[in-house]
Design an enzyme around this catalytic site. Structure first.
Site, PDB file in Angstrom:
ATOM      1  N   HIS A 168       1.882   1.276  -7.428  1.00 63.91           N
ATOM      2  CA  HIS A 168       3.026   1.432  -7.191  1.00 63.91           C
ATOM      3  C   HIS A 168       2.677   2.185  -5.415  1.00 63.91           C
ATOM      4  CE1 HIS A 168       5.255   0.101 -10.367  1.00 63.91           C
ATOM      5  NE2 HIS A 168       4.703  -0.017 -11.311  1.00 63.91           N
ATOM      6  N   ASP A 169       4.368   1.964  -5.355  1.00 66.92           N
ATOM      7  CA  ASP A 169       4.748   2.272  -3.498  1.00 66.92           C
ATOM      8  C   ASP A 169       3.750   3.177  -3.311  1.00 66.92           C
ATOM      9  OD1 ASP A 169       6.524   3.065  -1.139  1.00 66.92           O
ATOM     10  OD2 ASP A 169       5.566   5.158  -2.369  1.00 66.92           O
TER      11      ASP A 169
ATOM     12  N   ARG B  96       1.511 -10.924  -8.640  1.00 68.82           N
ATOM     13  CA  ARG B  96      -0.034 -10.404  -8.141  1.00 68.82           C
ATOM     14  C   ARG B  96      -0.812 -12.005  -7.251  1.00 68.82           C
ATOM     15  NH1 ARG B  96      -3.329  -7.008 -12.720  1.00 68.82           N
ATOM     16  NH2 ARG B  96      -1.454  -5.779 -13.573  1.00 68.82           N
TER      17      ARG B  96
ATOM     18  N   LEU C 213       9.673 -21.257 -16.018  1.00 72.09           N
ATOM     19  CA  LEU C 213       8.983 -21.695 -14.936  1.00 72.09           C
ATOM     20  C   LEU C 213       7.976 -21.161 -15.883  1.00 72.09           C
ATOM     21  CD1 LEU C 213       9.991 -18.767 -11.242  1.00 72.09           C
ATOM     22  CD2 LEU C 213      10.490 -21.659 -11.900  1.00 72.09           C
TER      23      LEU C 213
ATOM     24  N   GLY D  76       6.535 -11.998  -4.843  1.00 72.65           N
ATOM     25  CA  GLY D  76       6.367 -10.824  -5.283  1.00 72.65           C
ATOM     26  C   GLY D  76       5.164 -10.627  -6.307  1.00 72.65           C
TER      27      GLY D  76
ATOM     28  N   ASP E 243       7.127   0.398  -0.422  1.00 78.03           N
ATOM     29  CA  ASP E 243       8.198  -0.590  -0.904  1.00 78.03           C
ATOM     30  C   ASP E 243       9.822  -1.132  -0.299  1.00 78.03           C
ATOM     31  OD1 ASP E 243       7.358  -0.460  -3.433  1.00 78.03           O
ATOM     32  OD2 ASP E 243       8.684   0.271  -4.649  1.00 78.03           O
TER      33      ASP E 243
ATOM     34  N   ASN F 189       0.901   5.102  -4.759  1.00 83.00           N
ATOM     35  CA  ASN F 189      -0.637   4.024  -4.087  1.00 83.00           C
ATOM     36  C   ASN F 189      -1.424   3.744  -3.027  1.00 83.00           C
ATOM     37  OD1 ASN F 189      -0.101   3.039  -7.528  1.00 83.00           O
ATOM     38  ND2 ASN F 189      -1.204   5.092  -7.526  1.00 83.00           N
ATOM     39  N   TYR F 190       0.164   2.643  -2.827  1.00 80.19           N
ATOM     40  CA  TYR F 190      -0.211   1.767  -1.556  1.00 80.19           C
ATOM     41  C   TYR F 190      -0.128   2.828   0.133  1.00 80.19           C
ATOM     42  CZ  TYR F 190       1.257  -1.406  -5.227  1.00 80.19           C
ATOM     43  OH  TYR F 190       1.213  -2.019  -5.666  1.00 80.19           O
TER      44      TYR F 190
END
Length: 405
Positions: free
Chosen positions: A130-131, A89, A65, A87, A160, A133-134
């Site tokens: 990552h998961d 940034r 790409l 997915g 996630d 942190n969210y």
């Protein structure tokens, strides 16, 4: 087969929630076309592709790409797609020339699904994470863990997959429903921090109303209540008890031969430490299998704690055909169930670039144009030898899964 038969989804290869969302769509009949990197190392945790369960049910086009020719080929696919999922940034897809403006210009009916941790805007939008942190930022992680201990990572199910993949898939389907009225696509901004917070909505309400303590492990649903917890049995394995309502708790008291005085004081937290000790002592008198024989299927609200190896072999899972075996790998069957348009047996995980030529032909490219892209290194077409994972829609192995019940 499946309720999403006829839906075309373009997936820009990634990790975590995006692939799972596309697996869910593919399981229910969507034609998911994954645009893979030419060298996809680092995109997954599995050493062997067949163990990457979230990657099942695709066709694979391996495309560079970062080249103009690769971007143009991707836009050719976009022109006939219903959904695109990425997915990266914020800003990365735009840098590749495949952001919402470019894709919606090529196909105004496109639903453009964006999956990030922190969302497309805000002070943390560009931060790595990552998961865990969210989920931490959502407030949910603070509530998970033992009393007096630190918060416990809930695998990566809350961020996630719960707050990410499910909300992305739900958002995409909502946008497709709206498109029936407007005839126009739109961008779906799915952020794991938003989804994880949304999953915790009821607990925000309980907290605001004084029905939830900030001290983890002391509440009704976080292991604080002794009648809603995990207990070790005589064999060292575990059972779960969830007798929240008084009528269920009364049966638990009877089955465990507990002192009847607990019946009238089930929700008296001053008595909970004593009650927990009594339940723990009673449970340790028998093995997990013995408790299954005594309690399973009753209104005690009981289940054994099963491992990933054990769960597919449980009688209930076997009766519902809740798991399937694909290329020798036991994995959950598509969910949920549909009465009139059942999902087919999942299709295999494709090899990177397995369907490159086929997909480019479907996009309208001539064979000589495809040959030129392959020779230039812009496209990878996997070798046809030892192909045991055909993704043709008329795959004779495909069969409907059970409906209902």
């Amino acid at each position: 087969m499946g309720p999403l038969h006829g839906l075309r989804v373009i997936e820009l290869a990634g990790i975590g929630p995006g692939p799972m969302a596309c697996m869910l769509l593919g399981d229910l009949g969507a034609d998911v076309v994954r645009i893979d990197r030419l060298q996809p190392s680092g995109l997954g945790l599995a050493l062997d592709g067949r163990f990457d369960v979230n990657a099942r049910g695709r066709r694979s086009l391996a495309l560079d790409l970062k080249t103009a020719a690769g971007r143009d080929a991707a836009l050719c696919l976009v022109q006939t797609a219903d959904v695109l999922v990425e997915g990266f940034r914020p800003g990365v897809a735009e840098g590749l020339g495949l952001g919402p403006d470019a894709c919606l210009s090529a196909n105004p009916r496109l639903v453009y699904g964006r999956m990030t941790g922190f969302g497309q805007a805000g002070p943390l939008a560009q931060a790595a994470g990552h998961d865990l942190n969210y989920v931490a930022l959502s407030g949910a992680l603070h509530a998970i863990g033992p009393a007096g201990g630190k918060p416990v990572p809930p695998l990566n199910l809350v961020g996630d997959y719960g707050g990410g993949a499910l909300y992305l898939a739900f958002g995409v389907m909502a946008a497709l429903f709206e498109r029936q009225r407007s005839g126009t696509g739109q961008v779906v901004d799915a952020a794991m921090v938003d989804g994880a917070a949304s999953l915790a909505s009821v607990f925000y309400g309980l907290s605001a109303g004084g029905g939830w303590s900030a001290q983890r492990g002391t509440n009704l649903l976080d292991g604080g209540a002794p009648f809603y917890d995990i207990y070790e049995t005589a064999c060292g394995r575990y059972i779960s008890l969830a007798a929240l309502e008084p009528k269920f708790f009364a049966l638990l008291v009877q089955k465990l031969a507990l002192d009847p005085r607990y019946l009238s004081r089930q929700y008296d937290q001053r008595l909970w430490p004593e009650l927990r000790g009594e339940i723990a002592h009673a449970v340790r008198q028998h093995t997990r299998d013995e408790w299954c024989a005594l309690l399973q299927g009753s209104d005690v609200c009981f289940a054994p704690v099963l491992s990933f190896d054990e769960a597919p072999q449980h009688a209930h899972a076997l009766a519902r055909q809740g798991f399937v075996t694909l290329d020798g790998v036991v994995q959950p069957a598509p969910a949920p169930r549909f009465g009139r348009t059942p999902a087919a047996h999942p299709r295999s995980v494709p090899r990177v670039g397995q369907h490159s030529r086929q997909l480019l032909q479907e996009a309208g490219l001539r064979d000589d144009e495809i040959d030129a892209l392959i020779q230039a290194g812009t496209v990878l077409q996997a070798r046809a030898d030892d192909d045991t994972s055909s993704m043709e829609h008329d795959n004779p192995r495909s069969r409907p899964l059970p409906t209902g019940a």
